[in-house]
Design a protein around this motif. Sequence first.
Motif, PDB file in Angstrom:
ATOM      1  N   MET A 161       0.629  -1.230   0.451  1.00 42.17           N
ATOM      2  CA  MET A 161       0.204  -0.465  -0.092  1.00 42.17           C
ATOM      3  C   MET A 161       0.884   1.139   0.050  1.00 42.17           C
ATOM      4  O   MET A 161       0.431   2.188  -0.587  1.00 42.17           O
ATOM      5  CB  MET A 161      -1.100  -0.284   1.660  1.00 42.17           C
ATOM      6  N   ASP A 162       2.089   1.362   0.474  1.00 39.94           N
ATOM      7  CA  ASP A 162       2.506   2.510   0.942  1.00 39.94           C
ATOM      8  C   ASP A 162       3.155   2.860  -0.676  1.00 39.94           C
ATOM      9  O   ASP A 162       3.444   3.755  -1.018  1.00 39.94           O
ATOM     10  CB  ASP A 162       4.169   2.138   1.541  1.00 39.94           C
ATOM     11  N   ASP A 163       3.782   1.813  -1.373  1.00 39.43           N
ATOM     12  CA  ASP A 163       4.760   1.713  -2.802  1.00 39.43           C
ATOM     13  C   ASP A 163       3.139   2.704  -3.509  1.00 39.43           C
ATOM     14  O   ASP A 163       3.461   3.673  -4.418  1.00 39.43           O
ATOM     15  CB  ASP A 163       5.181   0.433  -2.924  1.00 39.43           C
ATOM     16  N   LEU A 164       2.077   1.809  -3.231  1.00 41.71           N
ATOM     17  CA  LEU A 164       0.955   2.329  -3.944  1.00 41.71           C
ATOM     18  C   LEU A 164       0.352   3.668  -4.155  1.00 41.71           C
ATOM     19  O   LEU A 164       0.571   4.464  -4.846  1.00 41.71           O
ATOM     20  CB  LEU A 164      -0.227   1.363  -4.572  1.00 41.71           C
ATOM     21  N   LEU A 165       0.421   4.046  -2.428  1.00 37.51           N
ATOM     22  CA  LEU A 165      -0.015   5.489  -2.879  1.00 37.51           C
ATOM     23  C   LEU A 165       1.136   6.308  -3.266  1.00 37.51           C
ATOM     24  O   LEU A 165       0.737   7.237  -3.716  1.00 37.51           O
ATOM     25  CB  LEU A 165      -0.397   5.785  -1.393  1.00 37.51           C
ATOM     26  N   GLU A 166       2.760   6.275  -2.862  1.00 40.28           N
ATOM     27  CA  GLU A 166       2.996   7.141  -3.435  1.00 40.28           C
ATOM     28  C   GLU A 166       3.159   7.105  -5.005  1.00 40.28           C
ATOM     29  O   GLU A 166       3.717   7.451  -5.972  1.00 40.28           O
ATOM     30  CB  GLU A 166       4.608   6.224  -3.175  1.00 40.28           C
ATOM     31  N   THR A 167       3.034   5.815  -6.000  1.00 38.45           N
ATOM     32  CA  THR A 167       2.785   6.620  -6.776  1.00 38.45           C
ATOM     33  C   THR A 167       1.694   6.726  -7.340  1.00 38.45           C
ATOM     34  O   THR A 167       2.192   7.029  -8.388  1.00 38.45           O
ATOM     35  CB  THR A 167       3.048   4.232  -7.653  1.00 38.45           C
ATOM     36  N   ILE A 168       0.768   6.063  -6.561  1.00 37.46           N
ATOM     37  CA  ILE A 168      -0.295   7.120  -7.651  1.00 37.46           C
ATOM     38  C   ILE A 168      -0.117   8.602  -7.399  1.00 37.46           C
ATOM     39  O   ILE A 168      -0.936   9.654  -7.830  1.00 37.46           O
ATOM     40  CB  ILE A 168      -1.729   6.583  -6.699  1.00 37.46           C
ATOM     41  N   LYS A 169       0.164   8.739  -7.006  1.00 38.29           N
ATOM     42  CA  LYS A 169       0.532  10.520  -6.282  1.00 38.29           C
ATOM     43  C   LYS A 169       1.811  11.049  -7.682  1.00 38.29           C
ATOM     44  O   LYS A 169       1.062  11.910  -8.328  1.00 38.29           O
ATOM     45  CB  LYS A 169       2.428  10.499  -5.354  1.00 38.29           C
ATOM     46  N   LEU A 170       1.751  10.317  -9.060  1.00 39.54           N
ATOM     47  CA  LEU A 170       2.502  10.496  -9.859  1.00 39.54           C
ATOM     48  C   LEU A 170       1.680  10.377 -11.183  1.00 39.54           C
ATOM     49  O   LEU A 170       2.044  10.777 -11.843  1.00 39.54           O
ATOM     50  CB  LEU A 170       4.078  10.173 -10.432  1.00 39.54           C
ATOM     51  N   VAL A 171       0.537  10.589 -10.994  1.00 40.53           N
ATOM     52  CA  VAL A 171      -0.460  10.003 -12.065  1.00 40.53           C
ATOM     53  C   VAL A 171      -1.675  10.554 -12.462  1.00 40.53           C
ATOM     54  O   VAL A 171      -1.833  11.714 -11.384  1.00 40.53           O
ATOM     55  CB  VAL A 171      -1.036   8.746 -12.465  1.00 40.53           C
TER      56      VAL A 171
END
Lengths: 307, 307
Positions: B157-167
């Motif tokens: 989830m943490d990685d996911l939250l980091e990534t969706i910030k960028l899209v």
Amino acid sequence: MSLLVIGTVAFDAIETPFGKTDKIVGGAATYASLAASYFYDKVKIVAVVGDDFPAESIANFGSHHIDTEGLQVKAGEKSFFWSGKYHNDMNSRDTLITELNVLADFDPIIPANYQDCEYLMLGNLTPQVQQTVIKRLKNRPKLIVMDTMNFWMDIAMDDLLETIKLVDVLTINDAEARQLSGEYSLAKAANKILTMGPKYLIIKKGEHGALLFGEGKIFSAPALPLEEVFDPTGAGDTFAGGFIGYMAKAGTVNFDNMKNAIIYGSALASFCVEKFGTEKIKNLSAGEVAARVQQFVNLTKFEIITA
Amino acid sequence: MSLLVIGTVAFDAIETPFGKTDKIVGGAATYASLAASYFYDKVKIVAVVGDDFPAESIANFGSHHIDTEGLQVKAGEKSFFWSGKYHNDMNSRDTLITELNVLADFDPIIPANYQDCEYLMLGNLTPQVQQTVIKRLKNRPKLIVMDTMNFWMDIAMDDLLETIKLVDVLTINDAEARQLSGEYSLAKAANKILTMGPKYLIIKKGEHGALLFGEGKIFSAPALPLEEVFDPTGAGDTFAGGFIGYMAKAGTVNFDNMKNAIIYGSALASFCVEKFGTEKIKNLSAGEVAARVQQFVNLTKFEIITA
């Protein structure tokens, strides 16, 4: 010319994650006739209540120009009472209490001046009572819409099958369409149900909108994504009432008018779930209804320009 | 100018109530790039396979003008393999086998001539790999669409939250939207997710269509009521690929183009489920696609004439 609504006029006690009510006025005919009254001014109801039913609630029908001559009030008897509790997802509920009371031996008497009925809404009720109403009308209405539910499929399937043979439009939800047809695919289910009598089938999918099948065509109507569903009780009845009310106003039975009728019915249903019981749909302005319909238009409109 | 698709290129073995397959070619990047290729002719993929991956399957990308320079072939290693069995309702499935193989240490290398990427489709994959691709592009693409799934919400989830910030656009299904936001109401879920980074959110609802949220607006797209869903594998990837392919063709990122892109993506997804794997979407004619899109237009069109 009139629109006749039959169904229950009753008391409900509702519990949702947002709160609970004491006994409030509900019932399929209540919701459906109120909804229809926004589009058509000659709505009449046939239903039965006990003498516990408040006079001001009967008067409220009058303020919507709904004719209550066919509303039987049984002295010394009690009105139908249902109590239910919704789960957190608001899509499922437990029935806590069902007291049939006056409904146990309901004989739907049609007043003489109801015989001008051109539009007939058979609200959710015993299929046999629904059928009796059709038979007691001297002239077959121009449009008969029937709402029903899984309960009757479980305990009175034969009566149900007899009754749906006689109607033009059947409105059920997706699980009921699957149960009635034995088909999982809604497209297949619809094809099968359209061989059982109705010329049109409306499959209500709650938060996913509704599908209309008929004349070899399909129409998919959206539901408005709501922040909060406060109380879903009566949404299906409100939808059906809005649908037939719009059809009566439109005056011509065809697929295009039905598409719009579904949008108007959906708009009214989207109001219904915003408050407990009939609270919201009792007092809508024409402007509120028009603005809500416009939201449905905006929600689905797209423009494909083919190259 | 190009459209870069990253994701899996893999083998699937699928069992549905209608039959089962041996290992067939699948993977998110396979479905998405094929779908995108119907609208845009500069599709490039970044993915990894083992040397067990058939040369003719790589050649098939070429026949769709899909650039495979970024498809790494690892000598002595095996391709990612997934095997699953769908239940009778086709809405749920059991994973029988997952062999990560080459995917275990996938390093997404971006070939130099992929740096012209204007449209980036991050197919379902570890959020960290998705993020690496964004960071390795020298210029931020005009539009980044990210697909993901509950699996990554459960374990990363943490990685996911980091990534969706960028899209720019996130595509997930309704259950995933609820999981990601902690909100049951999809309208509330969308509002919350739109504060997490993406400017647009697409909620895929399978047989109930899709919802687009963004710019303070909502669009509800229908699904075609199909008689038979033969194999749902890849439908979401096909949808996403068709979506971004259409956006690349349209050339301007706005809500109106996204509405049409959703219809085109839905049309391709509706083909995808008609046969096993990529069988159907490998060989569609422009006429077939246009006719299917017209069915979507007919399905939702209505004309409200306000009094």
